[in-house]
Write an enzyme that holds these catalytic residues in place. Structure first.
Site, PDB file in Angstrom:
ATOM      1  N   GLY A 275      50.882   7.267  12.248  1.00  0.00           N
ATOM      2  CA  GLY A 275      52.177   7.081  11.573  1.00  0.00           C
ATOM      3  C   GLY A 275      52.801   8.440  11.341  1.00  0.00           C
ATOM      4  O   GLY A 275      53.650   8.922  12.091  1.00  0.00           O
ATOM      5  N   ARG A 276      52.274   9.116  10.307  1.00  0.00           N
ATOM      6  CA  ARG A 276      52.829  10.395   9.863  1.00  0.00           C
ATOM      7  C   ARG A 276      52.977  11.414  10.990  1.00  0.00           C
ATOM      8  O   ARG A 276      54.005  12.078  11.101  1.00  0.00           O
ATOM      9  CB  ARG A 276      51.897  10.949   8.779  1.00  0.00           C
ATOM     10  CG  ARG A 276      52.409  12.149   8.049  1.00  0.00           C
ATOM     11  CD  ARG A 276      51.309  12.717   7.144  1.00  0.00           C
ATOM     12  NE  ARG A 276      50.671  11.717   6.316  1.00  0.00           N
ATOM     13  CZ  ARG A 276      51.085  11.366   5.104  1.00  0.00           C
ATOM     14  NH1 ARG A 276      52.129  11.952   4.570  1.00  0.00           N
ATOM     15  NH2 ARG A 276      50.434  10.433   4.407  1.00  0.00           N
ATOM     16  N   TYR A 316      52.647  11.724  -5.332  1.00  0.00           N
ATOM     17  CA  TYR A 316      51.417  12.459  -5.008  1.00  0.00           C
ATOM     18  C   TYR A 316      51.524  13.949  -5.322  1.00  0.00           C
ATOM     19  O   TYR A 316      50.646  14.718  -4.933  1.00  0.00           O
ATOM     20  CB  TYR A 316      51.105  12.411  -3.506  1.00  0.00           C
ATOM     21  CG  TYR A 316      51.276  11.126  -2.770  1.00  0.00           C
ATOM     22  CD1 TYR A 316      50.503  10.007  -3.095  1.00  0.00           C
ATOM     23  CD2 TYR A 316      52.165  11.020  -1.699  1.00  0.00           C
ATOM     24  CE1 TYR A 316      50.630   8.832  -2.365  1.00  0.00           C
ATOM     25  CE2 TYR A 316      52.293   9.852  -0.968  1.00  0.00           C
ATOM     26  CZ  TYR A 316      51.518   8.763  -1.315  1.00  0.00           C
ATOM     27  OH  TYR A 316      51.638   7.612  -0.590  1.00  0.00           O
ATOM     28  N   CYS A 342      66.446   8.577 -14.479  1.00  0.00           N
ATOM     29  CA  CYS A 342      66.002   8.788 -15.858  1.00  0.00           C
ATOM     30  C   CYS A 342      64.478   8.785 -15.963  1.00  0.00           C
ATOM     31  O   CYS A 342      63.877   7.894 -16.583  1.00  0.00           O
ATOM     32  CB  CYS A 342      66.587   7.707 -16.750  1.00  0.00           C
ATOM     33  SG  CYS A 342      68.355   7.612 -16.571  1.00  0.00           S
TER      34      CYS A 342
HETATM   35  N1  PLP Z   1      46.672   2.287   9.806  1.00  0.00           N
HETATM   36  C1  PLP Z   1      46.465   1.799   8.573  1.00  0.00           C
HETATM   37  C2  PLP Z   1      45.644   0.570   8.429  1.00  0.00           C
HETATM   38  C3  PLP Z   1      47.007   2.431   7.455  1.00  0.00           C
HETATM   39  O1  PLP Z   1      46.820   1.940   6.235  1.00  0.00           O
HETATM   40  C4  PLP Z   1      47.808   3.610   7.642  1.00  0.00           C
HETATM   41  C5  PLP Z   1      48.394   4.331   6.505  1.00  0.00           C
HETATM   42  O2  PLP Z   1      48.098   4.161   5.373  1.00  0.00           O
HETATM   43  C6  PLP Z   1      48.009   4.064   8.943  1.00  0.00           C
HETATM   44  C7  PLP Z   1      47.424   3.391  10.009  1.00  0.00           C
HETATM   45  C8  PLP Z   1      48.856   5.270   9.240  1.00  0.00           C
HETATM   46  O3  PLP Z   1      48.369   6.408   8.669  1.00  0.00           O
HETATM   47  P1  PLP Z   1      49.052   7.822   8.983  1.00  0.00           P
HETATM   48  O4  PLP Z   1      50.492   7.695   8.680  1.00  0.00           O
HETATM   49  O5  PLP Z   1      48.340   8.758   8.100  1.00  0.00           O
HETATM   50  O6  PLP Z   1      48.793   8.099  10.428  1.00  0.00           O
END
Ligand code: PLP
Length: 419
Positions: A275-276, A316, A342
């Site tokens: 994802g990230r 975080y 707020c």
């Molecule tokens: N897969 C699962 C099951 C997740 O819960 C997450 C993120 O929490 C991801 C993939 C993606 O993680 P990242 O954005 O760190 O790659």
């Protein structure tokens, strides 16, 4: 590597001036770079060349259908965690055979929808969920492809809120229990256990936790194969970290090399859920300075974006680089960059040394492409921001700013309260 850069002291996204985009869209606004998204996907996907694999983009990181579509068009799939994400992935044109579904609390309705859509596999996270899936399969008289999300009990050495593979976490099933459940599934004519999956956490900056996890998952696959359970897919989740400040994150090629070493000759198709690493540094969040407020020793830069738009710093204590959209040679001072909400927790940066900013100036908050808009809310009845995708010298509004009417969509006042 990203395509946000300064030209004559002015911030550009690819070939477009950020200030020019903002003139059309207003603030606050998320701006994503197509070239960066594409490059990140190609580097990540390309690094696994030689090993059968599917890159299932983790939609939760940024679930705008255009962003999902970028990866779909490049051959990627989707990792989803809700019926809503299944809908988004389908709307973005992701083929069902490239969709995997994790999540600890899938409802019966969500499971049925996933089965009807014929996705690649459902990653089961508890015995209770397995029982529900088994009943649904019988009712629908349909075979369901599944894997168990195993909790490998590995410390990914990241923020506790984004650690998911420890015994104390709510995710996955510990191996002894998973083994028993795989045995049960082997006797079930509707459940097809085709995979083993896991996800140990997010923003992981070391390779060793991934290697440890892959080794133990590979052992599990061999144990299952010895029992006659033909596992074909190994889903190792996402989690690869990125640089927000000065962290050194492993390059996707190093990550891939280490994993490929472990998995060559296993006959497994690897599933990855990044994802990230794909979207994080592909987006910025742009806000305008509304006021500069000085109180005793402190200076607050109050901007028109807030924690409802980008919650990572509040949630975080996450660090995001902040820079003025127009660089001037002004004195640097220590400030807090805050939003209008707020809550004292509504900040983007504390005690940050930045060039002196004036009212009306634009700031860019970098690294905002992941867990930015997708975690946004309407708190304080703030309309959610516009999202823009830039490709070379063109830009596209991929989400309009919400209207005041959107804020009360679906709400009503019962007759007895009306005046
Ligand atoms: N897969 C699962 C099951 C997740 O819960 C997450 C993120 O929490 C991801 C993939 C993606 O993680 P990242 O954005 O760190 O790659």
């Amino acid at each position: 590597m990203n395509f946000f850069h300064y030209k004559d002291n002015e911030l550009y996204c690819e070939d477009l001036s950020v200030a020019e985009i903002v003139k059309k869209t207003g603030t606050p606004v998320y701006i994503y770079s197509y070239k960066t998204l594409k490059r990140h996907f190609e580097v990540f996907d390309g690094a696994f060349k030689g090993l059968p694999h599917i890159v299932c983009y983790s939609c939760k990181a940024n679930s705008n259908i255009s962003i999902i579509a970028v990866f779909g068009r490049l051959g990627g799939g989707a990792d989803i965690v809700s019926g809503g994400e299944l809908f988004r992935a389908s709307m973005a044109g992701i083929p069902p055979e490239r969709i995997v579904y994790s999540g600890v609390g899938k409802t019966k309705e969500e499971i049925k929808d996933a089965v009807k859509s014929d996705i690649l596999m459902i990653n089961i996270e508890s015995e209770a969920e397995l029982n529900v899936i088994s009943r649904i399969a019988e009712q629908m008289k349909k075979e369901i492809r599944v894997s168990i999300r195993v909790n490998p009990e590995i410390d990914p050495k990241t923020h506790p809120y984004i650690t998911t593979g420890l015994k104390k976490n709510k995710f996955g099933i510990i191996w002894e229990d998973a083994l028993r459940l795989y045995k049960d599934m082997a006797k079930n004519k509707y459940l097809l256990p085709i995979g083993v999956s896991s996800h140990i956490g997010s923003q992981i900056l070391e390779l060793s936790p991934f290697i440890e996890a892959v080794r133990s998952l590979k052992d599990m696959v061999y144990q299952l194969r010895d029992m006659g359970i033909g596992i074909r897919y190994l889903d190792i989740g996402g989690g690869l970290g990125i640089t927000y400040k000065d962290e050194t994150a492993p390059h996707p090629e190093e990550y891939a090399e280490a994993i490929k070493n472990e998995l060559k000759d296993t006959g497994l198709t690897l599933i990855l859920e990044p994802g990230r690493v794909l979207v994080g540094n592909s987006g910025i969040f742009v806000a305008e300075v509304i006021y500069v407020k000085k109180v005793s020793e402190k200076t607050f830069i109050i901007v028109d974006g807030a924690m409802n738009d980008l919650i990572r710093p509040s949630l975080y204590g996450a660090y995001h680089e902040i820079s003025p959209v127009h660089r001037r040679h002004s004195k640097k001072i220590k400030v807090d960059v805050v939003g209008p909400i707020c809550e004292s927790g509504d900040f983007f940066a504390k005690d940050r040394v930045l060039p002196q900013l004036k009212e009306g100036e634009l700031i860019a908050i970098h690294g905002a492409g992941a867990y930015g808009f997708s975690m946004s809310s309407n708190y304080n009845s703030r309309r959610r921001a516009t999202e823009v995708l830039v490709s070379d010298d063109r830009y596209f509004i991929i989400r309009k700013r919400e209207t005041k009417k959107d804020l009360i969509k679906g709400e009503s006042i019962p007759e007895f309260l009306r005046v």
